[in-house]
Enzyme design. Structure first.
Site, short mmCIF file in Angstrom:
data_model
loop_
_atom_site.label_atom_id
_atom_site.label_comp_id
_atom_site.label_asym_id
_atom_site.label_seq_id
_atom_site.Cartn_x
_atom_site.Cartn_y
_atom_site.Cartn_z
N ASP A 57 0.82 -1.20 0.00
CA ASP A 57 0.00 0.00 0.00
C ASP A 57 0.86 1.26 0.00
O ASP A 57 0.34 2.38 -0.10
CB ASP A 57 -1.00 0.01 1.16
CG ASP A 57 -0.35 -0.06 2.53
OD1 ASP A 57 0.90 -0.10 2.61
OD2 ASP A 57 -1.10 -0.09 3.54
N SER A 58 2.18 1.08 0.03
CA SER A 58 3.11 2.19 -0.18
C SER A 58 2.91 2.81 -1.56
O SER A 58 3.39 3.92 -1.82
CB SER A 58 4.55 1.72 -0.04
OG SER A 58 4.79 0.53 -0.80
N ASP A 100 -0.86 -6.33 0.08
CA ASP A 100 -1.17 -5.56 1.28
C ASP A 100 -2.68 -5.37 1.42
O ASP A 100 -3.37 -5.03 0.46
CB ASP A 100 -0.52 -4.18 1.20
CG ASP A 100 0.59 -4.00 2.20
OD1 ASP A 100 0.65 -4.76 3.18
OD2 ASP A 100 1.42 -3.09 2.00
N LYS A 128 -0.98 -9.39 3.63
CA LYS A 128 -0.28 -8.80 4.77
C LYS A 128 -1.22 -7.85 5.50
O LYS A 128 -1.91 -7.04 4.88
CB LYS A 128 0.97 -8.05 4.33
CG LYS A 128 1.76 -7.45 5.51
CD LYS A 128 3.14 -6.99 5.09
CE LYS A 128 3.14 -5.73 4.28
NZ LYS A 128 2.64 -4.54 5.07
N GLU A 130 -1.45 -5.23 9.12
CA GLU A 130 -0.70 -4.50 10.12
C GLU A 130 -1.40 -4.56 11.47
O GLU A 130 -2.59 -4.23 11.57
CB GLU A 130 -0.53 -3.03 9.72
CG GLU A 130 0.26 -2.82 8.44
CD GLU A 130 0.44 -1.34 8.12
OE1 GLU A 130 0.09 -0.49 8.98
OE2 GLU A 130 0.93 -1.03 7.02
N GLU A 197 9.28 -3.55 11.03
CA GLU A 197 9.70 -2.27 10.46
C GLU A 197 10.13 -1.30 11.54
O GLU A 197 9.40 -1.06 12.51
CB GLU A 197 8.57 -1.66 9.63
CG GLU A 197 8.96 -0.35 8.98
CD GLU A 197 7.94 0.16 7.96
OE1 GLU A 197 8.15 1.26 7.41
OE2 GLU A 197 6.93 -0.55 7.71
#
Length: 281
Positions: A57-58, A100, A128, A130, A197
């Site tokens: 999602d970056s 993501d 993925k 978070e 991270e």
């Protein structure tokens, strides 16, 4: 200028699967992961020998021009995942595609399954998410329904407002203990990989050692994780604005995008990247 070489070097290695990934992990071979958001760069990552391509999602920041990942939609993630999948299919799809899950797409296990299904149908092999222990029931829900999961701890960009900015996590004793417990809970729930991270190198090493069935992938987290990931744009020196201090421009030593990716893969495999001193925080 084309970024995709014509030599089919990827045919020299077998396609990655979750089984082969976990075999690498169990044997101690370093795992490499790079972001890619389109067909061409995904194909080059394949040729370079990258094991996992993250459709991150970056893309909200490096492709769409946002200031954070928060505006990224599930539809955008579906679109870019399909692009990456098509690029890899032309070369027999060697890397694992990790998709993501964007902000607000997994508030409940049921919503997470619906969102993950969209990405899996688009070509992802794994998703993925978070978050820490609160996500364990969701991870278990996905895994029992056939969706492999990668967790993400430490600096979690979707929680940037809660964290007070892009700050190193786990520097205090209580913070370090919380990250350790979160990691163990995610592993117990069935996560097979875990991005760490901006976590102190010493703590990342402890978490990596404590886990037995979940491969840690570091970004700004020292050399002792099971693998490493960088954002493609940071690695080839085209990031606009501030570049994270843990990033390294591999284009400086290679001159081509394929060469930069190969240099990254080799440096990770040989444990020359990252240098722990740079990640002591």
């Amino acid at each position: 200028m084309s970024v995709q070489p014509s030599t089919p070097e990827s045919t020299k290695r077998p396609a990655m699967t979750m089984h082969s990934l976990m075999k690498m992990y169990s044997e101690g071979e370093k795992i490499t992961m790079l972001t890619a958001y389109d067909a061409s760069f995904a194909a080059v990552a394949d040729l370079a020998g990258v094991e996992i391509v993250l459709v991150g999602d970056s893309l909200g920041m490096v492709c769409q021009g946002h200031n954070s990942t928060l505006p990224v939609t599930l539809e955008a993630m579906r679109y870019h995942t399909e692009c990456v999948a098509r690029g890899l299919q032309k070369q027999n799809g060697r890397p694992i595609i990790l998709g993501d899950m964007p902000f607000a797409s997994y508030a409940s296990p049921e919503q997470a399954f619906e969102s993950a299904s969209v990405l899996m149908k688009a070509g992802a092999h794994m998703v993925k998410l978070e978050g820490g222990a609160w996500l364990a029931p969701t991870v278990s829900y996905l895994v029992t329904r056939g969706i492999p999961v990668c967790g993400h701890l430490g600096l979690t960009p979707q929680s940037v407002n809660t964290l007070g900015g892009y700050r190193v996590q786990g520097r205090t004793d209580s913070g370090a203990e919380q990250l350790m417990q979160d990691a163990l809970q995610l592993q117990h729930a069935g996560a097979q990989a875990l991005v760490l991270e901006m976590v102190p190198a010493v703590l990342s090493a402890k978490i990596t050692k404590a886990l037995t069935s979940c491969a840690t992938i570091g970004i700004g987290a020292g050399v002792d994780t099971a693998g490493q990931i960088l954002v493609l744009h940071d690695m080839i020196g085209v990031t606009q604005g501030k570049v994270p201090k843990f990033a390294h421009n591999f284009m400086n030593e290679s001159g081509t995008i394929l060469g930069a990716m190969k240099a990254f893969v080799n440096a990770v495999k040989e444990k020359r990247f990252p240098v722990n001193e740079l990640h002591a925080w």
